[in-house]
Design an enzyme around this catalytic site. Sequence first.
Site, PDB file in Angstrom:
ATOM      1  N   ALA A  51       0.866  -1.169   0.104  1.00 42.87           N
ATOM      2  CA  ALA A  51      -0.114   0.225   0.230  1.00 42.87           C
ATOM      3  C   ALA A  51       0.699   1.170   0.013  1.00 42.87           C
ATOM      4  O   ALA A  51       1.989   1.176   0.464  1.00 42.87           O
ATOM      5  CB  ALA A  51      -0.742   0.069   1.192  1.00 42.87           C
ATOM      6  N   GLU A 159      13.622  -2.936  15.231  1.00 40.77           N
ATOM      7  CA  GLU A 159      14.973  -2.739  15.151  1.00 40.77           C
ATOM      8  C   GLU A 159      15.440  -1.413  14.542  1.00 40.77           C
ATOM      9  O   GLU A 159      16.271  -0.874  15.146  1.00 40.77           O
ATOM     10  CB  GLU A 159      15.752  -4.008  14.595  1.00 40.77           C
ATOM     11  N   LEU A 166      22.092  -1.385  12.720  1.00 39.27           N
ATOM     12  CA  LEU A 166      22.763  -1.682  14.031  1.00 39.27           C
ATOM     13  C   LEU A 166      21.948  -2.291  15.082  1.00 39.27           C
ATOM     14  O   LEU A 166      20.617  -1.969  15.065  1.00 39.27           O
ATOM     15  CB  LEU A 166      23.370  -0.267  14.595  1.00 39.27           C
ATOM     16  N   GLY A 217      21.379  14.328  -1.341  1.00 41.83           N
ATOM     17  CA  GLY A 217      20.322  13.435  -0.854  1.00 41.83           C
ATOM     18  C   GLY A 217      20.550  12.799   0.656  1.00 41.83           C
ATOM     19  O   GLY A 217      19.944  11.913   1.083  1.00 41.83           O
ATOM     20  N   LYS A 235      13.999   8.710  18.541  1.00 40.89           N
ATOM     21  CA  LYS A 235      14.695   7.792  18.837  1.00 40.89           C
ATOM     22  C   LYS A 235      15.155   7.664  20.362  1.00 40.89           C
ATOM     23  O   LYS A 235      15.105   6.512  20.810  1.00 40.89           O
ATOM     24  CB  LYS A 235      16.165   8.047  17.924  1.00 40.89           C
ATOM     25  N   GLY A 349      20.731   5.004   6.173  1.00 44.84           N
ATOM     26  CA  GLY A 349      20.638   4.574   4.726  1.00 44.84           C
ATOM     27  C   GLY A 349      19.335   3.760   4.338  1.00 44.84           C
ATOM     28  O   GLY A 349      19.139   2.842   5.103  1.00 44.84           O
TER      29      GLY A 349
HETATM   30  N1  NAP Z   1      15.894   6.610   5.205  1.00 47.57           N
HETATM   31  C1  NAP Z   1      16.548   5.756   6.206  1.00 47.57           C
HETATM   32  O1  NAP Z   1      17.656   5.791   6.388  1.00 47.57           O
HETATM   33  C2  NAP Z   1      15.699   5.237   7.369  1.00 47.57           C
HETATM   34  C3  NAP Z   1      16.380   4.674   8.515  1.00 47.57           C
HETATM   35  C4  NAP Z   1      15.548   4.190   9.726  1.00 47.57           C
HETATM   36  C5  NAP Z   1      14.148   4.337   9.541  1.00 47.57           C
HETATM   37  N2  NAP Z   1      13.509   5.098   8.498  1.00 47.57           N
HETATM   38  C6  NAP Z   1      11.963   5.099   8.537  1.00 47.57           C
HETATM   39  O2  NAP Z   1      11.415   4.623   7.649  1.00 47.57           O
HETATM   40  C7  NAP Z   1      10.080   4.926   7.238  1.00 47.57           C
HETATM   41  C8  NAP Z   1      10.071   5.055   5.608  1.00 47.57           C
HETATM   42  O3  NAP Z   1      11.031   5.947   5.113  1.00 47.57           O
HETATM   43  P1  NAP Z   1      11.094   6.249   3.610  1.00 47.57           P
HETATM   44  O4  NAP Z   1      12.512   7.219   3.662  1.00 47.57           O
HETATM   45  O5  NAP Z   1      10.822   5.497   2.903  1.00 47.57           O
HETATM   46  O6  NAP Z   1       9.868   7.332   3.614  1.00 47.57           O
HETATM   47  P2  NAP Z   1       8.992   8.051   2.121  1.00 47.57           P
HETATM   48  O7  NAP Z   1       9.990   7.735   1.064  1.00 47.57           O
HETATM   49  O8  NAP Z   1       8.589   9.203   2.745  1.00 47.57           O
HETATM   50  O9  NAP Z   1       7.885   6.692   1.954  1.00 47.57           O
HETATM   51  C9  NAP Z   1       6.841   6.713   2.714  1.00 47.57           C
HETATM   52  C10 NAP Z   1       5.819   5.944   2.397  1.00 47.57           C
HETATM   53  O10 NAP Z   1       4.962   5.791   3.113  1.00 47.57           O
HETATM   54  C11 NAP Z   1       3.634   5.621   2.299  1.00 47.57           C
HETATM   55  N3  NAP Z   1       2.436   6.184   3.163  1.00 47.57           N
HETATM   56  C12 NAP Z   1       2.183   7.462   3.930  1.00 47.57           C
HETATM   57  N4  NAP Z   1       0.955   7.374   4.587  1.00 47.57           N
HETATM   58  C13 NAP Z   1       0.550   6.007   4.506  1.00 47.57           C
HETATM   59  C14 NAP Z   1      -0.491   5.403   4.854  1.00 47.57           C
HETATM   60  N5  NAP Z   1      -1.449   5.898   5.905  1.00 47.57           N
HETATM   61  N6  NAP Z   1      -0.642   3.956   4.375  1.00 47.57           N
HETATM   62  C15 NAP Z   1       0.152   3.389   3.675  1.00 47.57           C
HETATM   63  N7  NAP Z   1       1.147   3.889   3.082  1.00 47.57           N
HETATM   64  C16 NAP Z   1       1.629   5.431   3.355  1.00 47.57           C
HETATM   65  C17 NAP Z   1       3.820   6.856   1.253  1.00 47.57           C
HETATM   66  O11 NAP Z   1       2.979   6.860   0.194  1.00 47.57           O
HETATM   67  P3  NAP Z   1       3.161   7.623  -1.122  1.00 47.57           P
HETATM   68  O12 NAP Z   1       3.854   7.108  -1.989  1.00 47.57           O
HETATM   69  O13 NAP Z   1       1.686   7.898  -1.699  1.00 47.57           O
HETATM   70  O14 NAP Z   1       3.518   9.059  -0.970  1.00 47.57           O
HETATM   71  C18 NAP Z   1       5.238   6.326   0.797  1.00 47.57           C
HETATM   72  O15 NAP Z   1       5.064   5.507  -0.136  1.00 47.57           O
HETATM   73  C19 NAP Z   1      10.140   6.408   8.013  1.00 47.57           C
HETATM   74  O16 NAP Z   1       9.290   6.323   9.053  1.00 47.57           O
HETATM   75  C20 NAP Z   1      11.497   6.656   8.278  1.00 47.57           C
HETATM   76  O17 NAP Z   1      11.666   7.450   9.236  1.00 47.57           O
HETATM   77  C21 NAP Z   1      14.136   5.511   7.490  1.00 47.57           C
END
Ligand code: NAP
Length: 367
Positions: A51, A159, A166, A217, A235, A349
């Site tokens: 989704a 995790e 980590l 980025g 965190k 990452g």
């Molecule tokens: N990037 C990192 O290094 C990292 C590390 C640890 C944890 N995280 C965590 O991982 C999560 C994802 O990060 P990301 O960088 O992938 O974020 P992102 O690129 O903003 O992607 C978020 C996704 O969630 C979808 N979404 C939002 N609301 C939703 C809902 N109610 N139901 C279903 N899908 C929904 C969005 O849909 P649309 O495509 O329609 O906008 C998008 O596909 C975040 O919470 C982030 O804090 C990231």
Amino acid sequence: MQIGDGKPLKPAPMVLLGAGAVGLSLLKRILEKRDYLASNYGVSVQLRAVADSQSAVIARGDSLSQEELHQVIVMKQKRFPLAGLSITQPGCGPVELAEKCCERGVVLVDCTASSQTGEALRRTLEIGGKIVLANKMPLTGEYSLYRELTEDLGRSRWETTVGSLLPVISSLNRIRSSGDRVLRITGSFSGTLGFLMTSIQEGKPFGEVVRGAHALGYTEPDPRDDLNGMDVARKALILARGSGWELGLEDVEVENLVPQELEHISLQKFLEKVGELEGEFSARVEQCRRNGHALRYAATVANEGCRVGLTDVDVMSPLGRLKGNDNLAEIHTELFSPNPLVIQGRGAGVDATAAGVLSDILELVLG
Ligand SMILES: NC(=O)c1ccc[n+]([C@@H]2O[C@H](COP(=O)([O-])OP(=O)(O)OC[C@H]3O[C@@H](n4cnc5c(N)ncnc54)[C@H](OP(=O)(O)O)[C@@H]3O)[C@@H](O)[C@H]2O)c1
């Protein structure tokens, strides 16, 4: 499908919420590692549904086909909504999806950044499913929801919410299940802020470093979402709650690096003006240097309260020696005393996070 010795593969049924950077990387990893997971773990991942924020693609049988999965990947790589695919079911929100697809043994994986997924995760556990979160939001709201989502370690993993790949949360869980007691945790839990702080320590101008990291980025789409300290605060709260302390976000003191006058202007204006903070940062770095210290954006987590913000540390201490986007957690406990348990390494990452999520799913499926 069978493994080499003829035994059938163990299905790992899952539903993915969120197909952004992390969710997409997870989908690609599942495809790439299909044979590896089959031959090493005897497991076959079955994608029941994927989704995004508007709609869901739901498998007709046990799993989306390879072709359907490819269509999802291509669509989200182009940043198009899933609603554009003919196989999509419109208007299927997270709770409805959980009720439809997350019966006993199915893993609901939250790779959104949404504060609206808590009920779907709770409902999944209620109907016998399992949950994996990369999303910090549901774990940093009401304490009662945190408890519900994390109390059964046989059915829940989170995790990657702290330190990405980590093993910080699992270490904390082992410390607690051994009967040991956490006294305090200190460390650096933002790859982005770590990178910024070590760059300015090397004498690079603050504005240039922020703009460069944004262009590459390395920061959130709006770097103020890193600089305001809230991600580190969440965190810190997850670590505090994981240590057994019933705290809320209001118990975390946060140092926001974005001055008020730069908070509500456009992103472009902010990037133009961020260099104005130069003087303040170089003065602080210089003052630290004179004392043999380094400036870090660090977290201190304790039952009496938590703080995240700029901190002077000895250059020879583990935090002072930290480089680039590495994270560091020093966990002080009754048994890890006087020397703490130290966990250090790449803590951010997209691909590392997706790998951590896959590992969480496998742990739950293999039990
Ligand atoms: N990037 C990192 O290094 C990292 C590390 C640890 C944890 N995280 C965590 O991982 C999560 C994802 O990060 P990301 O960088 O992938 O974020 P992102 O690129 O903003 O992607 C978020 C996704 O969630 C979808 N979404 C939002 N609301 C939703 C809902 N109610 N139901 C279903 N899908 C929904 C969005 O849909 P649309 O495509 O329609 O906008 C998008 O596909 C975040 O919470 C982030 O804090 C990231």
